[in-house]
Design a protein around this motif. Structure first.
Motif, mmCIF file in Angstrom:
data_model
loop_
_atom_site.group_PDB
_atom_site.id
_atom_site.type_symbol
_atom_site.label_atom_id
_atom_site.label_comp_id
_atom_site.label_asym_id
_atom_site.label_seq_id
_atom_site.Cartn_x
_atom_site.Cartn_y
_atom_site.Cartn_z
ATOM 1 N N VAL A 189 77.465 -54.384 62.687
ATOM 2 C CA VAL A 189 78.244 -53.299 63.279
ATOM 3 C C VAL A 189 77.945 -52.027 62.495
ATOM 4 C CG1 VAL A 189 80.556 -52.481 63.885
ATOM 5 C CG2 VAL A 189 80.040 -54.939 63.951
ATOM 6 N N ARG A 190 77.125 -51.162 63.078
ATOM 7 C CA ARG A 190 76.781 -49.883 62.437
ATOM 8 C C ARG A 190 77.850 -48.844 62.763
ATOM 9 N NH1 ARG A 190 71.114 -48.782 61.755
ATOM 10 N NH2 ARG A 190 71.777 -46.594 61.617
ATOM 11 N N GLU A 191 78.169 -48.030 61.801
ATOM 12 C CA GLU A 191 79.196 -46.999 62.016
ATOM 13 C C GLU A 191 78.766 -46.036 63.115
ATOM 14 O OE1 GLU A 191 81.968 -44.089 59.289
ATOM 15 O OE2 GLU A 191 79.870 -44.378 58.679
ATOM 16 N N ASP A 192 77.504 -45.566 63.061
ATOM 17 C CA ASP A 192 77.061 -44.562 64.018
ATOM 18 C C ASP A 192 76.887 -45.110 65.415
ATOM 19 O OD1 ASP A 192 74.972 -46.109 62.991
ATOM 20 O OD2 ASP A 192 73.456 -44.582 63.420
ATOM 21 N N LYS A 193 76.527 -46.393 65.535
ATOM 22 C CA LYS A 193 76.240 -46.967 66.848
ATOM 23 C C LYS A 193 77.406 -47.743 67.454
ATOM 24 C CE LYS A 193 71.277 -47.330 65.953
ATOM 25 N NZ LYS A 193 70.103 -48.224 65.869
ATOM 26 N N ALA A 194 78.465 -47.948 66.672
ATOM 27 C CA ALA A 194 79.585 -48.746 67.166
ATOM 28 C C ALA A 194 80.920 -48.081 66.871
ATOM 29 C CB ALA A 194 79.541 -50.155 66.565
ATOM 30 N N LEU A 195 81.292 -47.976 65.606
ATOM 31 C CA LEU A 195 82.613 -47.472 65.275
ATOM 32 C C LEU A 195 82.816 -46.015 65.664
ATOM 33 C CD1 LEU A 195 82.579 -50.142 63.613
ATOM 34 C CD2 LEU A 195 84.013 -48.956 61.952
ATOM 35 N N ALA A 196 81.780 -45.181 65.502
ATOM 36 C CA ALA A 196 81.923 -43.750 65.755
ATOM 37 C C ALA A 196 81.303 -43.316 67.078
ATOM 38 C CB ALA A 196 81.308 -42.953 64.603
ATOM 39 N N TYR A 197 80.752 -44.243 67.867
ATOM 40 C CA TYR A 197 80.087 -43.867 69.114
ATOM 41 C C TYR A 197 81.135 -43.442 70.143
ATOM 42 C CZ TYR A 197 76.490 -43.896 72.716
ATOM 43 O OH TYR A 197 75.602 -43.528 73.695
ATOM 44 N N ALA A 198 80.885 -42.350 70.843
ATOM 45 C CA ALA A 198 81.907 -41.732 71.690
ATOM 46 C C ALA A 198 82.315 -42.595 72.876
ATOM 47 C CB ALA A 198 81.408 -40.369 72.171
ATOM 48 N N ASP A 199 81.350 -43.163 73.587
ATOM 49 C CA ASP A 199 81.677 -43.932 74.801
ATOM 50 C C ASP A 199 82.092 -45.344 74.406
ATOM 51 O OD1 ASP A 199 81.818 -45.295 77.206
ATOM 52 O OD2 ASP A 199 80.117 -44.263 78.088
ATOM 53 N N ARG A 200 83.396 -45.583 74.386
ATOM 54 C CA ARG A 200 83.888 -46.879 73.924
ATOM 55 C C ARG A 200 83.582 -47.993 74.927
ATOM 56 N NH1 ARG A 200 83.208 -46.512 69.440
ATOM 57 N NH2 ARG A 200 84.539 -48.277 68.932
ATOM 58 N N ALA A 201 83.542 -47.681 76.212
ATOM 59 C CA ALA A 201 83.208 -48.705 77.210
ATOM 60 C C ALA A 201 81.786 -49.211 76.980
ATOM 61 C CB ALA A 201 83.359 -48.154 78.626
ATOM 62 N N SER A 202 80.860 -48.308 76.698
ATOM 63 C CA SER A 202 79.475 -48.691 76.436
ATOM 64 C C SER A 202 79.387 -49.600 75.216
ATOM 65 C CB SER A 202 78.621 -47.437 76.233
ATOM 66 O OG SER A 202 77.278 -47.769 75.962
ATOM 67 N N VAL A 203 80.109 -49.239 74.148
ATOM 68 C CA VAL A 203 80.100 -50.051 72.934
ATOM 69 C C VAL A 203 80.665 -51.436 73.207
ATOM 70 C CG1 VAL A 203 81.049 -50.277 70.609
ATOM 71 C CG2 VAL A 203 80.229 -48.055 71.403
ATOM 72 N N MET A 204 81.777 -51.497 73.936
ATOM 73 C CA MET A 204 82.421 -52.788 74.180
ATOM 74 C C MET A 204 81.543 -53.709 75.034
ATOM 75 S SD MET A 204 85.050 -52.593 72.391
ATOM 76 C CE MET A 204 84.638 -51.227 71.317
ATOM 77 N N TRP A 205 80.841 -53.140 76.014
ATOM 78 C CA TRP A 205 79.941 -53.970 76.824
ATOM 79 C C TRP A 205 78.810 -54.533 75.967
ATOM 80 C CZ3 TRP A 205 80.655 -56.426 81.065
ATOM 81 C CH2 TRP A 205 81.483 -55.936 82.068
ATOM 82 N N ARG A 206 78.219 -53.704 75.119
ATOM 83 C CA ARG A 206 77.108 -54.164 74.288
ATOM 84 C C ARG A 206 77.566 -55.229 73.290
ATOM 85 N NH1 ARG A 206 76.037 -48.652 73.439
ATOM 86 N NH2 ARG A 206 76.478 -48.939 71.219
ATOM 87 N N ILE A 207 78.638 -54.941 72.572
ATOM 88 C CA ILE A 207 79.105 -55.876 71.554
ATOM 89 C C ILE A 207 79.688 -57.119 72.208
ATOM 90 C CG2 ILE A 207 80.700 -56.210 69.627
ATOM 91 C CD1 ILE A 207 78.471 -54.325 68.939
ATOM 92 N N GLY A 208 80.398 -56.955 73.311
ATOM 93 C CA GLY A 208 80.994 -58.098 73.990
ATOM 94 C C GLY A 208 79.961 -59.076 74.500
ATOM 95 N N LEU A 209 78.912 -58.562 75.130
ATOM 96 C CA LEU A 209 77.830 -59.430 75.606
ATOM 97 C C LEU A 209 77.161 -60.163 74.451
ATOM 98 C CD1 LEU A 209 76.008 -57.264 78.312
ATOM 99 C CD2 LEU A 209 76.758 -59.627 78.607
#
Length: 475
Positions: A189-209
């Motif tokens: 879990v990278r800070e820039d690509k996950a925790l601080a990324y603006a589009d939370r739906a995009s992050v959740m789809w990527r991490i969830g899958l």
């Protein structure tokens, strides 16, 4: 070559995905919409419920990582890619299983002095890799208490993500190599690509899958494929001379069956090869060995039967001795296709509409459709795996990335015959089988996309066992 010398082009239909092992109605061309409509392919099968997540975080920041995990159970609307990305309704709503933190003794914070040591060390990547490796080893003693390990890397540690000049080191690949050797699936879990990324739906789809697949789940499979065809991707990784290990490692990516399912792969050190343009080419005997092992892996998963047809993909040409080795290994198969897939080509294509009545022809508003196939020689063709796709967006054609002129793949058949339809359609379909990505497709078929990942990580494993590896540990 002039336009008059080109063959007529084909337009292949967008491959559908299956979301149920028996119900043919549970199909969709859109992977995420299909999950929302039907649930994952492995729903009700042996997937942990709940999926238990262990964590490694910087000192004092375990709570921040745990808060991020809680977001997976929340609802988010997309703020980007709105013509493709659906709303994220929460992990359980999508995958029909729960996700939770593992027991309290499965959460580890790195020591507070690590920050200073990273800043002071001339080799911060060594310091950081050692700290994470030791923490992972401690968690391995509690392996039965968790299913997936999350490791949080803040951006301020970026000086330790790669090695120095002329050093072949990548922290991501190092962590994967260590954890895969121990049978632990890891999500970085990278800070820039996950925790601080603006589009939370995009992050959740990527991490969830990724979380669902790493826990052993199958989000989707290919529909409408020949049940007696096997796909093999072969790739080579190169170790540094300084390592003292065998120079080349042969990585045979998953041996995919007809529906695109391949959860294991084989890898071993090569001994008989020659190097041309920094690329290794195997001897007949070596190619026979790796393809025979690939077939053994296929038969083990398919009750001892062999496929009627085999398609082998690699990015370099098949030398005559490699062709002979493949043919010897597949002598019981009815058809064998050996296909070179070239990414970097100079070709481009522009979609032109018309002319209509008195109106002259003009460039279309969208690029060449994905699935366009153009033969350019008896054994060569161009395949646009990137391009516009209909029935994805309410706005009309969907163009992933929405910029640049899409570049085709050049495919060269070194063995096999017949029209391009089946060969090109298989490549097109396999671009949709990356479970570590929320996009509609990848530019490369998964046979080669996964092989690239494997070749980067496997060369960092000092001892390659003869047993097959599960790919979910390398994702």
């Amino acid at each position: 070559m002039s336009a008059s010398e080109l063959a007529h082009h084909l337009c292949l239909t967008e491959p559908k995905l299956s979301f149920h092992p028996d119900r043919r109605s549970d199909r969709d061309i859109h992977p995420l919409s299909g999950l929302l409509r039907f649930g994952p392919y492995s729903k009700g099968l042996l997937v942990p419920d709940p999926i238990r997540v262990a964590t490694i975080a910087p000192a004092g920041e375990g709570g921040r990582l745990y808060a991020f995990m809680k977001e997976l159970n929340s609802f988010y609307k997309p703020s980007e890619r709105k013509d493709y990305l659906p709303e994220w309704p929460g992990f359980q709503r999508v995958f029909n299983v729960r996700m939770t933190g593992a027991g309290g003794d499965c959460h580890f914070e790195l020591d507070a002095g690590l920050e200073a040591r990273l800043k002071e060390s001339p080799t911060p990547h060594v310091v950081l890799a050692d700290a994470i490796t030791r923490a992972a080893q401690r968690l391995h003693a509690r392996r039965s208490a968790f299913d997936v390990l999350f490791i949080y890397l803040p951006e301020r540690w970026s000086m330790g993500f790669v090695g120095g000049l002329n050093e072949d080191f990548d922290l991501h690949d190092h962590i994967k190599a260590v954890s895969a050797s121990r049978g632990v699936p890891v999500q970085i879990v990278r800070e820039d690509k996950a925790l601080a990324y603006a589009d939370r739906a995009s992050v959740m789809w990527r991490i969830g899958l990724a979380l669902y697949a790493k826990a052993g789940g199958i989000p989707w499979k290919l529909a409408d494929t020949d049940p007696e065809t096997a796909f093999i991707g072969i790739s080579y990784s190169v170790r540094p001379v300084e390592s003292g290990e065998p120079r080349f490692v042969t990585c045979c990516s998953q041996v995919f069956d007809a529906d695109g399912s391949g959860l294991e792969f084989i890898a071993y050190n090569t001994h008989e090869f020659e190097v041309q343009r920094d690329n290794p080419f195997l001897s007949r005997t070596e190619m026979f060995r790796v393809m025979t092992r690939a077939m053994d892996l296929y038969r083990r998963r398919h009750a001892g039967r062999i496929p009627r047809r085999v398609m082998v993909h690699k990015t370099t040409e098949f030398k005559p001795q490699e062709v002979d080795g493949c043919m010897e290994a597949f002598n019981l198969c009815e058809a064998v296709d050996l296909v070179q897939v070239v990414e970097d080509v100079g070709w481009r294509g522009v979609l032109v509409n018309g002319p209509f009545n008195d109106r002259p022809a003009q460039a279309a508003m969208f690029p060449v459709p994905r699935g366009t196939v153009l033969g350019i020689a008896p054994a060569e063709a161009l395949v646009w795996t990137h391009g516009s796709v209909k029935k994805i967006s309410d706005k009309g054609s969907y163009f992933q990335g929405s910029r640049s002129t899409p570049r085709p793949l050049r495919i060269i058949r070194h063995a096999g015959h017949g029209p391009w339809d089946d060969t090109a359609w298989a490549i097109l379909a396999l671009t949709k089988m990356d479970w570590n990505n929320d996009a509609l497709y990848d530019p490369l078929p998964v046979t080669l996309a996964y092989a690239k990942v494997l070749s980067r990580v496997v060369k960092r494993i000092s001892r390659l066992g003869s047993r097959p590896y599960q790919f979910r540990f390398f994702m």
